[in-house]
Design a protein around this motif. Structure first.
Motif, PDB file in Angstrom:
ATOM      1  N   ALA A 254      11.056  47.790   2.021  1.00 49.75           N
ATOM      2  CA  ALA A 254      10.746  47.457   3.406  1.00 49.75           C
ATOM      3  C   ALA A 254      10.954  48.664   4.322  1.00 49.75           C
ATOM      4  O   ALA A 254      11.743  49.568   4.021  1.00 49.75           O
ATOM      5  N   THR A 255      10.243  48.663   5.441  1.00 47.99           N
ATOM      6  CA  THR A 255      10.447  49.652   6.499  1.00 47.99           C
ATOM      7  C   THR A 255      11.285  49.005   7.589  1.00 47.99           C
ATOM      8  O   THR A 255      10.916  47.946   8.109  1.00 47.99           O
ATOM      9  N   VAL A 256      12.416  49.621   7.922  1.00 41.95           N
ATOM     10  CA  VAL A 256      13.324  49.071   8.917  1.00 41.95           C
ATOM     11  C   VAL A 256      13.492  50.079  10.041  1.00 41.95           C
ATOM     12  O   VAL A 256      13.814  51.246   9.795  1.00 41.95           O
ATOM     13  N   ARG A 257      13.267  49.635  11.280  1.00 38.68           N
ATOM     14  CA  ARG A 257      13.447  50.483  12.457  1.00 38.68           C
ATOM     15  C   ARG A 257      14.473  49.833  13.369  1.00 38.68           C
ATOM     16  O   ARG A 257      14.287  48.691  13.811  1.00 38.68           O
ATOM     17  N   LEU A 258      15.551  50.563  13.662  1.00 39.93           N
ATOM     18  CA  LEU A 258      16.528  50.119  14.649  1.00 39.93           C
ATOM     19  C   LEU A 258      16.343  50.966  15.899  1.00 39.93           C
ATOM     20  O   LEU A 258      16.435  52.200  15.833  1.00 39.93           O
ATOM     21  N   LEU A 259      16.081  50.320  17.031  1.00 43.17           N
ATOM     22  CA  LEU A 259      15.791  51.022  18.278  1.00 43.17           C
ATOM     23  C   LEU A 259      17.071  51.153  19.095  1.00 43.17           C
ATOM     24  O   LEU A 259      17.618  50.142  19.560  1.00 43.17           O
ATOM     25  N   PRO A 260      17.579  52.365  19.293  1.00 42.80           N
ATOM     26  CA  PRO A 260      18.843  52.551  20.017  1.00 42.80           C
ATOM     27  C   PRO A 260      18.764  52.054  21.461  1.00 42.80           C
ATOM     28  O   PRO A 260      17.784  52.316  22.166  1.00 42.80           O
ATOM     29  N   GLY A 261      19.792  51.316  21.873  1.00 39.04           N
ATOM     30  CA  GLY A 261      19.895  50.871  23.247  1.00 39.04           C
ATOM     31  C   GLY A 261      18.957  49.745  23.638  1.00 39.04           C
ATOM     32  O   GLY A 261      18.895  49.361  24.810  1.00 39.04           O
ATOM     33  N   VAL A 262      18.211  49.202  22.683  1.00 36.27           N
ATOM     34  CA  VAL A 262      17.238  48.137  22.961  1.00 36.27           C
ATOM     35  C   VAL A 262      17.870  46.787  22.641  1.00 36.27           C
ATOM     36  O   VAL A 262      18.583  46.643  21.649  1.00 36.27           O
ATOM     37  N   GLY A 263      17.594  45.786  23.509  1.00 36.34           N
ATOM     38  CA  GLY A 263      18.130  44.453  23.303  1.00 36.34           C
ATOM     39  C   GLY A 263      17.174  43.565  22.531  1.00 36.34           C
ATOM     40  O   GLY A 263      16.391  44.033  21.690  1.00 36.34           O
ATOM     41  N   HIS A 264      17.212  42.268  22.842  1.00 45.39           N
ATOM     42  CA  HIS A 264      16.395  41.315  22.093  1.00 45.39           C
ATOM     43  C   HIS A 264      14.917  41.401  22.454  1.00 45.39           C
ATOM     44  O   HIS A 264      14.064  41.063  21.637  1.00 45.39           O
ATOM     45  N   ALA A 265      14.616  41.823  23.673  1.00 45.07           N
ATOM     46  CA  ALA A 265      13.218  41.968  24.082  1.00 45.07           C
ATOM     47  C   ALA A 265      12.715  43.341  23.648  1.00 45.07           C
ATOM     48  O   ALA A 265      13.230  44.371  24.089  1.00 45.07           O
ATOM     49  N   ILE A 266      11.730  43.355  22.762  1.00 44.80           N
ATOM     50  CA  ILE A 266      11.216  44.604  22.214  1.00 44.80           C
ATOM     51  C   ILE A 266       9.792  44.830  22.708  1.00 44.80           C
ATOM     52  O   ILE A 266       8.912  43.997  22.490  1.00 44.80           O
ATOM     53  N   PHE A 267       9.597  45.954  23.387  1.00 53.58           N
ATOM     54  CA  PHE A 267       8.280  46.320  23.881  1.00 53.58           C
ATOM     55  C   PHE A 267       7.892  47.686  23.315  1.00 53.58           C
ATOM     56  O   PHE A 267       8.710  48.406  22.750  1.00 53.58           O
ATOM     57  N   GLY A 268       6.616  48.043  23.495  1.00 59.47           N
ATOM     58  CA  GLY A 268       6.169  49.383  23.152  1.00 59.47           C
ATOM     59  C   GLY A 268       5.997  49.653  21.671  1.00 59.47           C
ATOM     60  O   GLY A 268       5.982  50.825  21.264  1.00 59.47           O
ATOM     61  N   GLN A 269       5.846  48.615  20.847  1.00 60.32           N
ATOM     62  CA  GLN A 269       5.688  48.798  19.407  1.00 60.32           C
ATOM     63  C   GLN A 269       4.270  48.505  18.931  1.00 60.32           C
ATOM     64  O   GLN A 269       4.030  48.324  17.732  1.00 60.32           O
TER      65      GLN A 269
END
Length: 279
Positions: A254-269
């Motif tokens: 699998a490809t896993v991306r953890l976005l630093p400083g981002v909460g439950h609402a994910i935009f810009g992907q």
């Protein structure tokens, strides 16, 4: 009045706002109503009919409008089917069968059959991520690619936010806005475009309180589809580090991306997900 709303007037107000949003959907769309064993399910279909299909499943407390920022890009290359999840504030049936059952997998079977999709990619967020993963683990081979944003059922679910929300609700508009910011992780400036609608929804809509069942290690190891997981390190609802750890351990491809400083609402992907779907 449906049992998922606090009042008939509130239900009518949310339905009116949703219809206005659908009238301004960014791309041409067919409005489909698919009969299922849980009642009628509303689906927006966009993009070339002969393009590869992708089903979109939103999170709790929202509807197809969750994907309006992504749909223009995705529907240029794919046939998108944006599903209103049952039991949520969209145009699908208010049914909420137990999560700890195969009811939702059967419901999605009916939706896919109604759309004449033997196989499909799926993009899903939060509760929708749980629904998509539940279906993929129960129906090997039917999901060809699976992209999950802040999915439930993998990392530990945090309960503190629910209690905080209950404490803030008596404080009215201010308390509701504070609760929304806590849940999404957005700053006031970031949240302003969506804050009013989210606050309006939860003034009138009764959210689910049932905890999401956690997928077993064996269920994850049995996944037979390419998987992309994107989560924020500051998610207030799910422990993203736990999500990443379990996926990396049990679904090593699998490809896993953890976005630093981002909460439950994910935009810009939008582009990241599109690249995965087309890969």
């Amino acid at each position: 009045m449906s049992t998922i709303y606090r009042s008939a007037a509130g239900e009518q107000e949310l339905q009116r706002r949703y219809q206005e949003a659908l009238d301004h959907w960014p791309v041409p769309a067919e409005h489909l109503r698919i009969p299922t064993r849980e009642g009628e399910t509303f689906v927006l279909a966009s993009g070339p009919p002969d393009a590869p299909p992708v089903v979109l499943l939103h999170g709790s407390g929202t509807n197809a409008t969750m994907w309006q920022g992504d749909i223009a890009a995705w529907s240029r290359h794919l046939r998108t089917y944006t599903v209103d999840v049952i039991g949520e504030p969209g145009l699908s049936a208010p049914s909420r069968p137990p999560l700890a059952s195969d009811a939702y997998a059967q419901w999605l079977d009916d939706v896919l059959d109604g759309l004449k999709l033997t196989t499909t990619s799926v993009v899903a967020s939060s509760l929708g991520g749980w629904l998509a993963l539940d279906h993929a683990t129960r129906r090997p081979g039917r999901v060809t690619r699976l992209a999950l944003l802040c999915p439930g059922g993998l990392g530990r679910q945090r309960v503190g936010l629910l209690f905080k929300s209950l404490l803030l609700r008596p404080l009215g508009r201010w308390g509701m806005r504070r609760s929304v910011r806590s849940a999404t992780g957005l700053t006031p400036a970031q949240a302003e475009p969506v804050l009013e609608q989210v606050a309006l929804t939860f003034r009138h809509f009764i959210p689910r309180t049932e905890r999401l069942p956690v997928f077993s290690d064996d269920a994850l190891r049995g996944l037979d589809t390419p998987l992309l997981v994107i989560a924020g390190t500051d998610d207030a609802l799910f422990d993203s580090s736990d999500t990443a750890r379990r996926v990396r351990k049990h679904v090593p491809d699998a490809t896993v991306r953890l976005l630093p400083g981002v909460g439950h609402a994910i935009f810009g992907q939008t582009d990241e997900v599109l690249g995965f779907l087309r890969g």
